[in-house]
Structures are given as structure tokens and as C-alpha cells.
Design a protein around this motif. Sequence first.
Motif, PDB file in Angstrom:
ATOM      1  N   ALA A  61      40.670  50.447  -5.501  1.00  0.00           N
ATOM      2  CA  ALA A  61      41.939  49.670  -6.024  1.00  0.00           C
ATOM      3  C   ALA A  61      43.711  50.176  -6.557  1.00  0.00           C
ATOM      4  CB  ALA A  61      40.703  49.609  -7.320  1.00  0.00           C
ATOM      5  N   GLY A  62      43.464  50.025  -7.790  1.00  0.00           N
ATOM      6  CA  GLY A  62      45.312  50.513  -7.792  1.00  0.00           C
ATOM      7  C   GLY A  62      44.526  52.097  -7.500  1.00  0.00           C
ATOM      8  N   HIS A  63      43.398  52.808  -8.495  1.00  0.00           N
ATOM      9  CA  HIS A  63      43.337  54.193  -8.528  1.00  0.00           C
ATOM     10  C   HIS A  63      41.473  53.906  -8.644  1.00  0.00           C
ATOM     11  CE1 HIS A  63      46.456  52.625 -11.688  1.00  0.00           C
ATOM     12  NE2 HIS A  63      46.939  54.010 -11.175  1.00  0.00           N
ATOM     13  N   TYR A  64      40.752  54.090  -8.234  1.00  0.00           N
ATOM     14  CA  TYR A  64      39.429  54.004  -8.088  1.00  0.00           C
ATOM     15  C   TYR A  64      38.953  54.716  -6.811  1.00  0.00           C
ATOM     16  CZ  TYR A  64      39.519  53.566 -13.292  1.00  0.00           C
ATOM     17  OH  TYR A  64      39.412  53.003 -14.592  1.00  0.00           O
ATOM     18  N   TRP A  65      38.305  55.007  -6.559  1.00  0.00           N
ATOM     19  CA  TRP A  65      38.080  55.834  -5.304  1.00  0.00           C
ATOM     20  C   TRP A  65      36.374  56.654  -4.775  1.00  0.00           C
ATOM     21  CZ3 TRP A  65      36.318  61.224  -4.380  1.00  0.00           C
ATOM     22  CH2 TRP A  65      37.724  61.878  -5.516  1.00  0.00           C
ATOM     23  N   VAL A  66      36.271  56.869  -3.576  1.00  0.00           N
ATOM     24  CA  VAL A  66      34.319  57.225  -3.540  1.00  0.00           C
ATOM     25  C   VAL A  66      35.325  58.133  -2.331  1.00  0.00           C
ATOM     26  CG1 VAL A  66      33.284  55.446  -4.692  1.00  0.00           C
ATOM     27  CG2 VAL A  66      34.033  55.570  -2.249  1.00  0.00           C
TER      28      VAL A  66
ATOM     29  N   TYR B   6      48.378  58.725 -10.102  1.00  0.00           N
ATOM     30  CA  TYR B   6      49.838  57.544  -9.121  1.00  0.00           C
ATOM     31  C   TYR B   6      49.495  56.376  -9.373  1.00  0.00           C
ATOM     32  CZ  TYR B   6      52.255  62.044 -10.068  1.00  0.00           C
ATOM     33  OH  TYR B   6      52.571  64.042 -10.188  1.00  0.00           O
ATOM     34  N   GLY B   7      48.320  56.057  -8.706  1.00  0.00           N
ATOM     35  CA  GLY B   7      47.651  54.815  -8.237  1.00  0.00           C
ATOM     36  C   GLY B   7      48.203  54.881  -6.717  1.00  0.00           C
ATOM     37  N   THR B   8      47.467  54.197  -5.979  1.00  0.00           N
ATOM     38  CA  THR B   8      48.355  53.144  -4.000  1.00  0.00           C
ATOM     39  C   THR B   8      48.444  52.179  -4.325  1.00  0.00           C
ATOM     40  OG1 THR B   8      47.128  53.511  -2.346  1.00  0.00           O
ATOM     41  CG2 THR B   8      45.390  52.895  -4.348  1.00  0.00           C
ATOM     42  N   GLY B   9      49.339  52.027  -3.737  1.00  0.00           N
ATOM     43  CA  GLY B   9      49.317  50.128  -3.697  1.00  0.00           C
ATOM     44  C   GLY B   9      48.679  49.509  -2.628  1.00  0.00           C
ATOM     45  N   GLU B  10      47.569  49.903  -1.540  1.00  0.00           N
ATOM     46  CA  GLU B  10      47.314  49.588  -0.394  1.00  0.00           C
ATOM     47  C   GLU B  10      45.729  49.828  -0.869  1.00  0.00           C
ATOM     48  OE1 GLU B  10      50.774  50.453   2.548  1.00  0.00           O
ATOM     49  OE2 GLU B  10      49.334  51.946   2.640  1.00  0.00           O
ATOM     50  N   THR B  11      44.802  49.542  -0.472  1.00  0.00           N
ATOM     51  CA  THR B  11      42.903  49.905  -0.378  1.00  0.00           C
ATOM     52  C   THR B  11      43.515  50.304   1.384  1.00  0.00           C
ATOM     53  OG1 THR B  11      42.873  47.465  -1.106  1.00  0.00           O
ATOM     54  CG2 THR B  11      41.295  49.077  -0.057  1.00  0.00           C
ATOM     55  N   ASN B  12      42.411  51.994   1.121  1.00  0.00           N
ATOM     56  CA  ASN B  12      42.464  52.772   2.539  1.00  0.00           C
ATOM     57  C   ASN B  12      41.754  53.003   3.038  1.00  0.00           C
ATOM     58  OD1 ASN B  12      45.398  52.295   3.863  1.00  0.00           O
ATOM     59  ND2 ASN B  12      46.119  53.545   2.215  1.00  0.00           N
ATOM     60  N   GLY B  13      42.108  53.874   4.197  1.00  0.00           N
ATOM     61  CA  GLY B  13      40.053  54.722   4.723  1.00  0.00           C
ATOM     62  C   GLY B  13      40.910  55.890   4.858  1.00  0.00           C
TER      63      GLY B  13
END
Length: 467
Positions: free
Chosen positions: A170-175, A147-154
Motif C-alpha cells: 500500500a502507500g506505506h506498508y511492506w513485508v 515517505y510513502g510510495t506511489g506504486e505497489t512493487n516487488g
Amino acid sequence: MANKLSACTSILIGKGASIDGTIMIGRNEDAKAAWPKHMVVHQHGEMPTHFISKETKLELDLPADSARYTATPEWTDKAGIFEEDGINEYDVAMSATESAYSNSLVLGYDPLVEHGLNEEAMVTVVLPYIKTAREGVQRLGNLIAKYGTGETNGVLFADNDEAWYFESGAGHYWVAQRIPDDSYAVVANQLAIQEIDFTDSDNFMFHPGIQEFVDKHNLNPDPTTFNFRKIFGTADRSDAVYSEPRVWIGHQMFSPKQATDETPESTELPFLMKPDRKLSIFDAQRYLSNHYEGTEFDPIGTGKSGHKYRPISLAKTQESHILQMNRPGANIHWLAMGVAAESTYVPFFNGITDVPAPYKRGKLPAQLNSAYWIFKHAGVLVDSHLHDFLPLLREVQKERNSAAIEMIAKTDREVKTMTGNSRASYLTMQSSGYAIDTLNAYKKLALALITKMTDYCELNFKTDENL
């Protein structure tokens, strides 16, 4: 800097780095100086099966079976729920979020999503549906990828075995990276995770397409490695005065022998550190309550650089929490309402069925039947004559901290043989008793401060002492 006013500070401590073998994840929720919070206990099966975000309008179908969990929502849900932190009935803890920032190059190829999953909904749609910290990382990662995200978060996760730190870049990528048992991490509004080992599934999780995305768009400034922070993050002047000093002070507190070459504006501060000594719950509390005391950067000190750097504990803190896992009795959701440096962390055991009424209240304008406002009331009175009144506050905090440890030790002994409703009732009684006693201590402190202030009025006149 204007975009970085609503932000937080986080700490994660592995079980081998703690003095008692517990795992701790904690965070200050920072937004506005007068923005009340309250605490709730959601019962098993209470959550609806369809969710609509008031902030982004994202709609999600949720599992029918939801776990019991604690949370600290906003005083109003007009812009969303913002439940922020809690522990569920399966002893999984979650704290969301640590605000961070992605660079323009990355966002050009994977923009933030207007109608995606943001901070306000993350705890609500993840914590009730997971049974391990790894499941939490995977569920959140899958939702953001879809769904994506509108923020950069931890986002912080923990259970009785391990702690994880999750970052969206970013909008969809994470680790996400597992915190080694012998280590800790402190994070302050920057993407923090560094080297990713894509072959080490025990310690790293990630979006399955992240390597291809980075390679396709030539985003990696050093292709010999994969440093998530350098690929997705920022490193500008605002980081140097806003974020890095809070990481630096954590390293000075817990690893001074290793951090001798670090400065408040160092740009290469490591994500993971080993402490020079074992860390206690009060060490975690001291970090989240820190305002550079003992240094020239303390805003309430006497140094000339008192407002040079953004402190960890500040007026904008709504609440501070530490979720303590892998305990011998019940795990604990520690909660300090308002400014951590001027409040007290109240231990709520996982397994409670309710919290005292004042902790469930919190609105605008201020109301003195609310735990949030009772703690804030004492804090603003202390602020009025800080150097005169701070010792009185410290006396209350010291007494309450000792009382907490005494109460917890007694509870641990008693619950060893308890199960079911009797265990839940006892945990609720013990948590509530301490919580109310702490509120009464702060009410008493406020009255003592008001009494002392009565003669501070400018409408005074010093006459001859014989008159």
C-alpha cells in the motif's frame, strides 16, 4: 489490463537450489518495444548527497559515502533514472521493480503517495548505501514507511549468503521474505508473499505497524493467519490471463513432479517451490526467455491458444538481467539487451571499472553503434521470417553461451591470486572482450539475414528455369 502493460517477470534461486551453489536473482524489465537502455558503472563516492526525483519530486538527503555499483538506466531521464538493477562493491545485488497491484480496500485506508519513493529512484537511493541484502530490505522499508510510495512493487535483493524478496502492499506498508536456500520463486505482477511469521526474524522482515493496521481496519479475510497476498493483493480475471500463467510455466519447468495439479489460471500457486533438480544459470535464462514454447500457448507456435496468455519474454522487454552471487571468482551481472528470447546474456563481472562504449549508448531514434540497438536489429530481422531465421539465431546463442562459460572459467582461475587494480583491470578486460565479441556475432548475424532476405522481395517473377 490497460494498466498492466508496463510490467516485469522475476526469478529468485537459493544457493542450495542451484547446481553450483550460487544465488541468482533476475528480472525482465518490460515497458515499451523501442525504449533503449544502457549500462553504467558508478564509481565509489560518485553519487550526490541530495536527491530530487524527477518523477515524484521527492527530495532525500543521502549519505556522503556511496559505493561503486553497476546499473542499467533509461535512455532519457525526463521521467526519472530507472537504474533498475546492479551489484555494488560490497557484493550486494538489487533489482527493482516487479510491478504488482493492491486491492481497493487496503488502498482506501493507506492510499498510494503521489510524491513518494517509486521504482525510478529505488536502486539509486538504496544500492549505493548498503552492505548486505538485509540492510537493503531495511533501508527500502524505512524509506517507504517514512515517505510513502506511489506504486505497489516487488524488489529483489541478494548477497553472498541469502536472497530476499520485498513487497510494498500500500502507500506505506511492506513485508519481505528470505528465499530458503533449497528453494526458488517466480513472480509475475502479483503480490506473491503469502504466510508471514512475525516471530521468525531470520526469514521475515516487515513494517512494524502492519499487524495493527490490518487489525484496526478489519482487512484480514482469515484472521486465523496472516496471508499478505490475500490481505493486500488482487485476484481478478486479469490476473488469470496476465500473471498466473507465467508462474505456472516456471513451476512446470522446474518442479513438474510437484506441479501436476496446477493449471495456467490456478489462483493458489505457491510463492516458494523446491526444484526437482538443481538449477543452473541457463535455467534462469531459459525462464526469463520463455514464451510457453512446447505448449499450445506459444504465440509463435502452431497452437490455437497462442495469444491467450501474456508470455514472459515479449517485444516490450527493454533488458533482462540475472545477478549471480556467491561465486568462486567474481560475482556476475548478466545482461541481455532487448527481448531475452532473441538476445544473449552478457556476463559483466562485479569489480569492473567500465563497460565498452556501445553498452553505454542507447537513444531514440535507433543508432547501430549502441548495444541495445544491435541486439534489437538482429531480433527484428529474425522476426521478419521467423521460422526460416530462428535456427540461425539459435546457433549464435548456443555458441555465445558456450564461449561465456569458457571465458568465466578462465577468469575464475586467474583472479584467485589477483587484488586491487590488477584484478579490476583483468575483470574489465575479460568482460569487455566477451561483450564486444558478442556484439560482433550479432552484427554478422544481421548481415547474413539481410543477405538472405534480398530475394524475399515481392517484386520478383519466376521465369522458365531455362531462361
